[in-house]
Design a protein around this motif. Structure first.
Motif, mmCIF file in Angstrom:
data_model
loop_
_atom_site.group_PDB
_atom_site.id
_atom_site.type_symbol
_atom_site.label_atom_id
_atom_site.label_comp_id
_atom_site.label_asym_id
_atom_site.label_seq_id
_atom_site.Cartn_x
_atom_site.Cartn_y
_atom_site.Cartn_z
ATOM 1 N N LEU A 380 41.692 37.149 44.325
ATOM 2 C CA LEU A 380 40.448 36.413 44.080
ATOM 3 C C LEU A 380 39.220 37.325 44.105
ATOM 4 O O LEU A 380 38.324 37.200 43.275
ATOM 5 C CB LEU A 380 40.309 35.271 45.092
ATOM 6 N N HIS A 381 39.168 38.218 45.047
ATOM 7 C CA HIS A 381 37.987 39.090 45.149
ATOM 8 C C HIS A 381 38.272 40.499 44.638
ATOM 9 O O HIS A 381 37.535 41.433 44.939
ATOM 10 C CB HIS A 381 37.504 39.127 46.604
ATOM 11 N N ALA A 382 39.347 40.613 43.894
ATOM 12 C CA ALA A 382 39.723 41.955 43.417
ATOM 13 C C ALA A 382 38.773 42.430 42.315
ATOM 14 O O ALA A 382 38.222 41.638 41.558
ATOM 15 C CB ALA A 382 41.148 41.917 42.884
ATOM 16 N N ARG A 383 38.554 43.737 42.264
ATOM 17 C CA ARG A 383 37.854 44.330 41.122
ATOM 18 C C ARG A 383 38.931 44.721 40.113
ATOM 19 O O ARG A 383 40.047 45.067 40.488
ATOM 20 C CB ARG A 383 37.097 45.576 41.573
ATOM 21 N N LEU A 392 37.047 39.375 38.122
ATOM 22 C CA LEU A 392 38.180 38.792 37.410
ATOM 23 C C LEU A 392 38.011 37.304 37.142
ATOM 24 O O LEU A 392 38.304 36.814 36.064
ATOM 25 C CB LEU A 392 39.441 39.046 38.237
ATOM 26 N N PHE A 393 37.533 36.575 38.151
ATOM 27 C CA PHE A 393 37.444 35.118 38.015
ATOM 28 C C PHE A 393 35.982 34.673 38.019
ATOM 29 O O PHE A 393 35.161 35.249 38.734
ATOM 30 C CB PHE A 393 38.171 34.439 39.180
ATOM 31 N N ASP A 394 35.701 33.630 37.259
ATOM 32 C CA ASP A 394 34.346 33.072 37.327
ATOM 33 C C ASP A 394 34.259 32.101 38.502
ATOM 34 O O ASP A 394 35.224 31.957 39.268
ATOM 35 C CB ASP A 394 33.973 32.410 35.991
ATOM 36 N N ASP A 395 33.111 31.405 38.633
ATOM 37 C CA ASP A 395 32.912 30.539 39.792
ATOM 38 C C ASP A 395 33.902 29.375 39.829
ATOM 39 O O ASP A 395 34.153 28.783 40.864
ATOM 40 C CB ASP A 395 31.482 29.986 39.819
ATOM 41 N N ASN A 396 34.439 29.040 38.673
ATOM 42 C CA ASN A 396 35.412 27.939 38.621
ATOM 43 C C ASN A 396 36.846 28.455 38.691
ATOM 44 O O ASN A 396 37.791 27.757 38.335
ATOM 45 C CB ASN A 396 35.235 27.135 37.338
ATOM 46 N N PRO A 408 52.307 50.404 25.303
ATOM 47 C CA PRO A 408 52.023 49.685 26.539
ATOM 48 C C PRO A 408 50.544 49.785 26.943
ATOM 49 O O PRO A 408 49.894 50.786 26.665
ATOM 50 C CB PRO A 408 52.914 50.396 27.562
ATOM 51 N N TYR A 409 50.082 48.729 27.585
ATOM 52 C CA TYR A 409 48.695 48.691 28.045
ATOM 53 C C TYR A 409 48.715 48.317 29.513
ATOM 54 O O TYR A 409 49.411 47.392 29.926
ATOM 55 C CB TYR A 409 47.919 47.653 27.235
ATOM 56 N N GLU A 410 47.941 49.059 30.320
ATOM 57 C CA GLU A 410 47.971 48.738 31.743
ATOM 58 C C GLU A 410 46.588 48.410 32.269
ATOM 59 O O GLU A 410 45.580 48.910 31.765
ATOM 60 C CB GLU A 410 48.590 49.889 32.537
ATOM 61 N N PHE A 411 46.546 47.555 33.272
ATOM 62 C CA PHE A 411 45.272 47.275 33.943
ATOM 63 C C PHE A 411 45.494 47.211 35.445
ATOM 64 O O PHE A 411 46.572 46.859 35.926
ATOM 65 C CB PHE A 411 44.576 46.035 33.397
ATOM 66 N N VAL A 412 44.440 47.577 36.147
ATOM 67 C CA VAL A 412 44.549 47.811 37.592
ATOM 68 C C VAL A 412 43.639 46.834 38.326
ATOM 69 O O VAL A 412 42.553 46.502 37.849
ATOM 70 C CB VAL A 412 44.133 49.278 37.906
ATOM 71 N N PHE A 413 44.083 46.407 39.482
ATOM 72 C CA PHE A 413 43.256 45.575 40.369
ATOM 73 C C PHE A 413 43.131 46.263 41.714
ATOM 74 O O PHE A 413 44.127 46.756 42.235
ATOM 75 C CB PHE A 413 43.928 44.222 40.631
ATOM 76 N N SER A 414 41.941 46.230 42.272
ATOM 77 C CA SER A 414 41.836 46.721 43.651
ATOM 78 C C SER A 414 41.226 45.641 44.524
ATOM 79 O O SER A 414 40.198 45.049 44.176
ATOM 80 C CB SER A 414 41.035 48.007 43.746
ATOM 81 N N THR A 415 41.894 45.382 45.618
ATOM 82 C CA THR A 415 41.424 44.342 46.541
ATOM 83 C C THR A 415 40.566 45.003 47.625
ATOM 84 O O THR A 415 40.815 46.153 47.995
ATOM 85 C CB THR A 415 42.615 43.610 47.199
#
Ligand code: FUL
Length: 499
Positions: A380-383, A392-396, A408-415
């Motif tokens: 939820l609060h990840a960049r 990542l997420f809007d207010d809703n 292949p395509y990759e994407f990263v999240f950091s909490t």
């Protein structure tokens, strides 16, 4: 029973192309003789659900109510000779069914208005073999439809084409009889959300042979209930191929069909003579690249995963101790809805006309577990490396991720803090089609990326369980897809009830 169900289900599949689905909706595509394999993949990627198919998919959890003379005889298949006098629930309460279904997170209830025994749960004008000649008398279909309406629950019915009671079964007049029954059901009980036509038939090689006029049945439904999905032996929703509650690891909603059937929708006519079976719904592979290479046409035909909370479809006292546990139901949830299907969970009312305490306890527990797990998205609060905003997420709590890059395509999240996780959930925006063919999920340990889990299709929803890991950097790699991807939701979760 299953083979028959599949055969019949398959034979009726042609009606995917029935006149009421205009070509503009694009839930099908022709394959032309000159199309090479890339063109075919492109066409598969462009097939999208019809409006009613899209809505249906979002219900996720739906419920089946098998109730009838079998509830009182202890049988699973009645022979049609049952005396209506045996149908006598002592404490009938349709509102209790709806209340429990609500507490289980169920969005729609389907009642067996008539099972193979031919006994009708509504006082039909078509036969004497119904509730009207039982001591109970009440119209069960009406009671349930009213209870559903009151509680904001969607409502549907199962009407068995195979009828072991009707003397007309096996003759042409049976189609008129069946249409009369169907017409009563689609006109007297308000809005119908799903009609379920079972393909099962136990007549055997020497039994009665009935030619079902399915195109006519579909027309009656479309005319009176245009929003209702027609399932199994119907054009909108297919049977997943088992009755275990477990779907395929690779579940495509776009599957091959025959072009000769296809002309039916184009010409806006229903021709039974052109009927061609699309294949066996029990095969392990229905929609892979290999499968669609040989297709004449493709159609959006999504999977419904049906299973009973008990060993049988009808209530039997001796199965009170065999009700599936909340943990088993959770596993089914992961393997049905979490594998691009809609779950149709049967919860059969007992002889009182109530959902038994053992079933309701499991159902309520099950829903609590689902809520507990999925109410806490650890991302939820990840960049994210994906979004310009990095949020990542809007207010809703909504996200839209478009991936049009080479794979292949990759994407990263950091909490912000390390998180402990053992569940990954991801959804494609299927209104744009189903595209993903392979993906994997990774966690960073020191300077190394470690693969946590991997799978093939996503579709409406994919849930993957894995051995618990802790980390603050996660990576998703989309390895293969049929075109530009639109993801509509994703998350990491923790199931602390896992043994
Ligand atoms: C089968 C039927 O024969 C069972 O009795 C049950 O109704 C199940 C859902 O479908 O084909």
């Amino acid at each position: 029973m299953n083979t028959l169900k599949i055969t019949l289900g398959c034979f009726l599949f042609f009606s995917l192309f029935n006149a009421v689905q205009p070509a503009a909706q694009n839930n099908f595509a022709f394959i032309r003789p000159g199309d090479d394999s890339l063109a075919i993949i492109k066409k598969a990627a462009a097939v999208v659900p019809s409006k009613r198919q899209l809505e249906w998919q979002q219900w996720e959890r739906t419920g089946f109510l098998h109730f009838g003379v079998n509830t009182f005889t202890g049988k699973e298949w009645g022979d049609g000779k049952e005396n209506p006098a045996i149908f006598n629930p002592t404490d009938f309460d349709a509102e209790q069914w709806v209340r429990i279904a609500k507490k289980a997170g169920i969005e729609l209830l389907i009642i067996t208005a008539k099972h193979h025994d031919g006994f009708c749960l509504w006082p039909t004008a078509t036969t004497e073999h119904s509730v009207k000649n039982s001591p109970f008398k009440k119209d069960i279909v009406q009671e349930l439809s009213i209870a559903c309406k009151k509680a904001g629950m969607r409502f549907g019915f199962y009407l068995s084409p195979w009828d072991r009671n009707s003397p007309l079964y096996g003759t042409d007049q049976y189609n008129d009889f069946f249409v009369a029954q169907l017409t009563e059901l689609v006109t007297q009980y308000g809005k119908i959300d799903e009609v379920w036509f079972d393909g099962a038939n136990g007549e055997g090689p020497n039994g009665k042979k009935q030619h079902y006029d399915f195109p006519r049945y579909y027309e009656v439904i479309r005319q009176h209930q245009p929003k209702a999905v027609i399932a199994i032996s119907g054009p909108d929703v297919r049977w997943v191929g088992t009755e275990t509650g477990y779907g395929r690891d690779t579940e495509w909603s776009v599957v091959p069909v025959k072009a000769s059937s296809f002309t039916q929708i184009v010409s806006d006519k229903l021709h039974t003579t052109n009927l061609v079976a699309p294949g066996d719904m029990m095969e392990t592979d229905l929609g892979s690249r290999k499968k669609i290479q040989y297709a004449e046409a493709l159609a959006w035909y999504p999977a419904e995963t049906d299973v009973s909370i008990r060993p049988g479809w009808f209530y039997h006292e001796k199965e009170d101790s065999l009700v599936k546990s909340a943990d088993k139901l959770l596993d089914i949830y992961f393997n049905s809805i979490g594998k691009n299907g809609v779950l149709l969970l049967n919860i059969p009312p007992d002889k009182r006309g109530r959902i038994h305490e053992a079933d309701s306890a499991a159902l309520i527990q099950w829903n609590l577990k689902i809520k507990e797990i999925f109410s806490n998205n650890l991302l939820l609060h990840a960049r994210s490396s994906l979004k310009n905003t990095r949020r990542l997420f809007d207010d809703n709590y909504k996200t839209t991720i478009q991936i049009n890059h080479p794979l292949p395509y990759e994407f990263v999240f950091s909490t912000p803090q390390p998180v402990r996780t053992n569940i990954f959930m991801i959804q494609e925006d299927i209104s744009k089609g189903q595209k993903v063919e392979a993906f994997s999920v990774w966690v960073k340990k020191g300077t190394e990326w470690q693969k946590i889990t991997a799978a093939t299709t996503i579709g409406y929803k994919r849930i993957l369980e894995f051995d618990e890991v802790t980390g603050s950097e996660f990576k998703i790699i989309i390895e293969a897809a049929r075109g530009g991807i639109v993801l509509s939701q994703l998350g990491l979760y923790y199931n602390n009830t896992k043994k």
